[in-house]
Design a protein around this motif. Structure first.
Motif, PDB file in Angstrom:
ATOM      1  N   LEU B 198       0.839  -1.208   0.000  1.00 58.27           N
ATOM      2  CA  LEU B 198       0.000   0.000   0.000  1.00 58.27           C
ATOM      3  C   LEU B 198       0.869   1.251   0.000  1.00 58.27           C
ATOM      4  N   ASN B 202       0.776   4.010  -2.826  1.00 51.50           N
ATOM      5  CA  ASN B 202       0.463   5.411  -2.553  1.00 51.50           C
ATOM      6  C   ASN B 202       1.513   6.328  -3.157  1.00 51.50           C
ATOM      7  N   GLN B 205       0.812   6.255  -7.022  1.00 52.63           N
ATOM      8  CA  GLN B 205      -0.422   6.597  -7.711  1.00 52.63           C
ATOM      9  C   GLN B 205      -0.981   7.959  -7.369  1.00 52.63           C
ATOM     10  N   THR B 206      -0.961   8.352  -6.101  1.00 52.95           N
ATOM     11  CA  THR B 206      -1.597   9.606  -5.740  1.00 52.95           C
ATOM     12  C   THR B 206      -0.525  10.628  -5.408  1.00 52.95           C
ATOM     13  N   ASP B 211      -2.610  13.774  -0.724  1.00 51.28           N
ATOM     14  CA  ASP B 211      -2.957  12.541  -0.021  1.00 51.28           C
ATOM     15  C   ASP B 211      -2.498  12.561   1.438  1.00 51.28           C
TER      16      ASP B 211
END
Lengths: 204, 219
Positions: B198, B202, B205-206, B211
């Motif tokens: 994860l 993260n 991708q973001t 975020d």
């Protein structure tokens, strides 16, 4: 046209239809695939076209060895990064209207080679895919199902309006940029027009 | 079965001055091998192919191995004078073994039906001294396999008739089977990753600026 009148006319041997219906009937029953296979999925594709599964029932038995005569690209198998530019180039050479079926786990996502360095993680990084078939490899029935799905999609297209067929639209891209061989990876690694990385559910 | 050790001894007498070392394999498979110095590889290969008793006419497999630089810690006992007394003190000595690339050949004999005889050859290092002589003039079957090793490990074979990349494209610069190869960061994460995956997803991708606040609130 009124359904009652149409039924009444058909009883007297008069067949009526719309121009759109006739047009789509012809298009959906003569989708000629491009004859090329990339890996083991191609064996299933060949089996589908032979007598036992008989893709000829759907008007798609004429596998064309030239992209200029093909309507449908069945990406059957693993697309390696070395092969990807050639696949995109073949798609660019096909005339409109053209459709893409991504057949098998490799073609839709990279499959068992997803974490490898030399396999493209899904052909939709470069091409607009109409129907995805999961499976490793998919059975011929799955390819026929995908084919019928594509036929339904063609049937739903109209001659006018926003749902026009591809060859009647000016806003759809007919050619896609062919990726170049880079020093470490293909360049660009994906086409943002056809593919955006999926957002993870947990990061929001 | 052939006796690798006796072949090693015969080679040493037949080709004096050649760097030939017998490497025993203590595992149950007992597939011992011959470690040949790179410069003597062609002479050894020719001798093995021509010798009437062995006639290794079939090279079935050529493969590469990547050995990174490694440090070995050894405990050495030393006598030291501590406070006027002689004492035995254990001392750890670090020994650095430089990295190298290894090429392994599997030889069989079709007429005499024996094998495999395993040859190994090592390059000087992993960066600039990576040349080994090609065995393609002796066994034609080595051609594509040496091209593959050149592609994936970066060993250059002197005397190879057509040394190009076999699997990757010509513009490619890395050697993917090396242990320090960094693959392109194009992994597509599943929608519901967790744990360290994860975190990687993260970062991938973001955008971290938008975020960051939501991340501190959740969990």
């Amino acid at each position: 046209m009124d359904e009652g009148l149409r039924g009444e006319l058909s009883k007297h041997g008069v067949f009526t239809t719309t121009l759109e219906g006739l047009h789509n009937w012809g298009r959906r029953n003569s989708v000629w695939p491009l004859q090329f296979g990339l890996a083991c999925c191609a064996i299933e594709m060949i089996a589908t076209s032979m007598a036992r599964y008989d893709l000829a029932r759907f008007g798609a038995e004429v596998f064309r060895p030239s992209p200029r005569q093909a309507d449908l690209m069945i990406v059957a198998g693993t697309v390696t990064k070395k092969m990807a530019p050639q696949v995109v180039r073949l798609y660019n050479q096909m005339p409109e209207p053209k459709y893409v079926i991504a057949m098998g786990a490799c073609a839709i996502s990279g499959g068992p080679f997803k974490q490898g360095y030399n396999v493209l993680k899904g052909i939709d990084r470069y091409l607009p895919v109409d129907v995805h078939i999961p499976g490793c490899p998919p059975r011929p029935e799955a390819l026929i199902h995908a084919f019928m799905t594509l036929q339904r999609r063609i049937d739903a297209q109209s001659l006018t309006g926003p749902n026009r067929a591809r060859h009647l639209r000016s806003d759809v891209d007919s050619e896609f940029p062919v990726p170049q061989f880079g020093a470490h990876d293909l360049h660009p690694p994906s086409n943002p027009k056809t593919w955006t990385p999926p957002q993870s559910v947990r990061s929001q | 079965m052939i006796d690798t050790e006796s072949i090693a001894n015969e080679l040493k007498t037949a080709l004096p001055g050649c760097g030939i070392e017998f490497v025993a394999n203590p595992s149950p498979s007992a597939q011992s091998s011959l470690l040949i110095q790179g410069t003597d590889l062609v002479a050894v290969a020719q001798w093995l192919k021509d010798h009437s008793e062995y006639r290794f006419d079939y090279l079935s497999n050529v493969t590469g191995v990547d050995h990174l630089e490694k440090t070995i810690k050894e405990k050495v006992k030393k006598t030291q004078v501590v406070d006027g007394e002689e004492q035995e003190v254990e001392e750890t000595v670090e020994q650095t073994i430089p990295g190298y690339l290894e090429v392994v050949y599997h030889l069989y004999s079709m007429p005499l039906r024996h094998g495999p005889l395993i040859l190994r050859a090592r390059t000087g290092n992993r960066s600039n001294d990576v040349a080994l002589p090609s065995l393609t003039p002796i066994w034609r079957s080595a051609e594509f396999q040496e091209r593959e090793i050149f592609d994936l490990y970066g060993v250059t074979f002197d005397g190879h008739p057509d040394l190009r990349r076999l699997l990757m494209w010509d513009e490619f610069e890395d050697h993917p089977m090396r242990k320090d190869y960094v693959e392109p960061d194009d992994y597509e994460y599943e929608p519901t990753p967790h744990g360290p995956v994860l975190e990687r997803a993260n970062a991938h991708q973001t955008p971290p600026s938008t975020d960051a606040p939501s991340e501190t609130q959740s969990d």
